[in-house]
Design a protein around this motif. Structure first.
Motif, PDB file in Angstrom:
ATOM      1  N   GLN A   1      -5.277   6.889  -1.531  1.00  9.69           N
ATOM      2  CA  GLN A   1      -4.888   5.696  -0.790  1.00  9.69           C
ATOM      3  C   GLN A   1      -4.904   4.529  -1.762  1.00  9.69           C
ATOM      4  O   GLN A   1      -5.939   4.240  -2.367  1.00  9.69           O
ATOM      5  CB  GLN A   1      -5.853   5.432   0.364  1.00  9.69           C
TER       6      GLN A   1
ATOM      7  N   SER B   1      -5.729  13.376  -1.601  1.00 15.47           N
ATOM      8  CA  SER B   1      -4.985  12.150  -1.293  1.00 15.47           C
ATOM      9  C   SER B   1      -5.465  10.998  -2.166  1.00 15.47           C
ATOM     10  O   SER B   1      -6.583  11.015  -2.684  1.00 15.47           O
ATOM     11  CB  SER B   1      -5.165  11.774   0.179  1.00 15.47           C
TER      12      SER B   1
ATOM     13  N   SER C   1       0.832  -1.203   0.000  1.00 19.33           N
ATOM     14  CA  SER C   1       0.000   0.000   0.000  1.00 19.33           C
ATOM     15  C   SER C   1       0.866   1.253   0.000  1.00 19.33           C
ATOM     16  O   SER C   1       1.994   1.245   0.503  1.00 19.33           O
ATOM     17  CB  SER C   1      -0.900   0.026   1.240  1.00 19.33           C
TER      18      SER C   1
ATOM     19  N   SER D   1      -0.103  12.139  -1.705  1.00 18.00           N
ATOM     20  CA  SER D   1      -0.697  13.401  -1.282  1.00 18.00           C
ATOM     21  C   SER D   1      -0.406  14.481  -2.305  1.00 18.00           C
ATOM     22  O   SER D   1       0.644  14.465  -2.951  1.00 18.00           O
ATOM     23  CB  SER D   1      -0.139  13.827   0.077  1.00 18.00           C
TER      24      SER D   1
ATOM     25  N   THR E   1       0.180   5.808   0.131  1.00 24.21           N
ATOM     26  CA  THR E   1      -0.730   6.955   0.117  1.00 24.21           C
ATOM     27  C   THR E   1      -0.024   8.126  -0.538  1.00 24.21           C
ATOM     28  O   THR E   1       1.044   8.553  -0.084  1.00 24.21           O
ATOM     29  CB  THR E   1      -1.174   7.350   1.530  1.00 24.21           C
TER      30      THR E   1
ATOM     31  N   ASN F   1      -4.199   0.506  -2.239  1.00 26.21           N
ATOM     32  CA  ASN F   1      -4.029  -0.800  -1.599  1.00 26.21           C
ATOM     33  C   ASN F   1      -3.923  -1.891  -2.659  1.00 26.21           C
ATOM     34  O   ASN F   1      -4.293  -1.688  -3.816  1.00 26.21           O
ATOM     35  CB  ASN F   1      -5.206  -1.091  -0.676  1.00 26.21           C
TER      36      ASN F   1
END
Length: 123
Positions: free
Chosen positions: A80, A78, A17, A21, A19, A82
Motif C-alpha cells: 500500500q 501487497s 495512492s 499486489s 496498491t 500513500n
C-alpha cells in the motif's frame, strides 16, 4: 517452485495512492521472506520493504508512507503506497526466498523475482 506476478502499477498524481499486489503461483507459507524492490531508469534496484516472520522492514525513503503485507492464505504480497512522490516513480518488483548472504535491501538477497509493474507519479 514459486512464480511471482505483480499487478497494480499505474500513473498517479503526486500525493495519490496505489496498491501493488504480487500473486504467487505456489505456496508462500514456507518462504522465509518476501519483499518489494524498485528500480528507476539508470539506478540500481533497491529494496523498498520486506516482511520476515515477526518483522517488517522499510527503506527510510518510504517509511510512514508505504505498508507491506503478506496473506499466506491467499498467497499474495501487497504494498500500500500513500502520499506518493515523483521520486517514487520506478518499476516495482516482488521478490521472495531470502538468502542471509546479503542485506535485505540488495537485489542479491532474494532468489525469486517477478517481472515488475510500473509506477509513475506525475508532478
Amino acid at each position: 517452485q514459486v512464480r511471482l506476478v505483480e499487478s497494480g502499477g499505474d500513473s498517479v498524481q503526486t500525493g495519490g495512492s496505489l496498491t501493488l499486489s504480487c500473486a504467487a503461483s505456489g505456496s508462500i507459507d514456507k518462504l522465509n521472506s518476501m519483499a518489494w524492490f524498485r528500480q528507476a531508469p539508470g539506478k540500481e534496484r533497491e529494496g523498498v520493504a520486506a516482511v520476515f516472520p515477526g518483522a517488517t522492514l522499510y527503506d527510510d525513503s518510504v517509511r510512514g508512507r508505504f505498508t507491506i503485507s503478506r496473506d499466506s492464505a491467499k498467497n499474495t504480497l501487497s504494498l500500500q503506497m500513500n502520499s506518493l512522490k515523483p521520486e517514487d516513480t520506478a518499476m516495482y518488483y516482488c521478490a521472495a526466498d531470502f538468502t542471509t548472504r546479503a542485506p535485505w535491501n540488495t537485489s542479491a538477497a532474494y532468489f525469486k523475482w517477478g517481472q515488475g509493474t510500473q509506477v509513475t507519479v506525475l508532478l
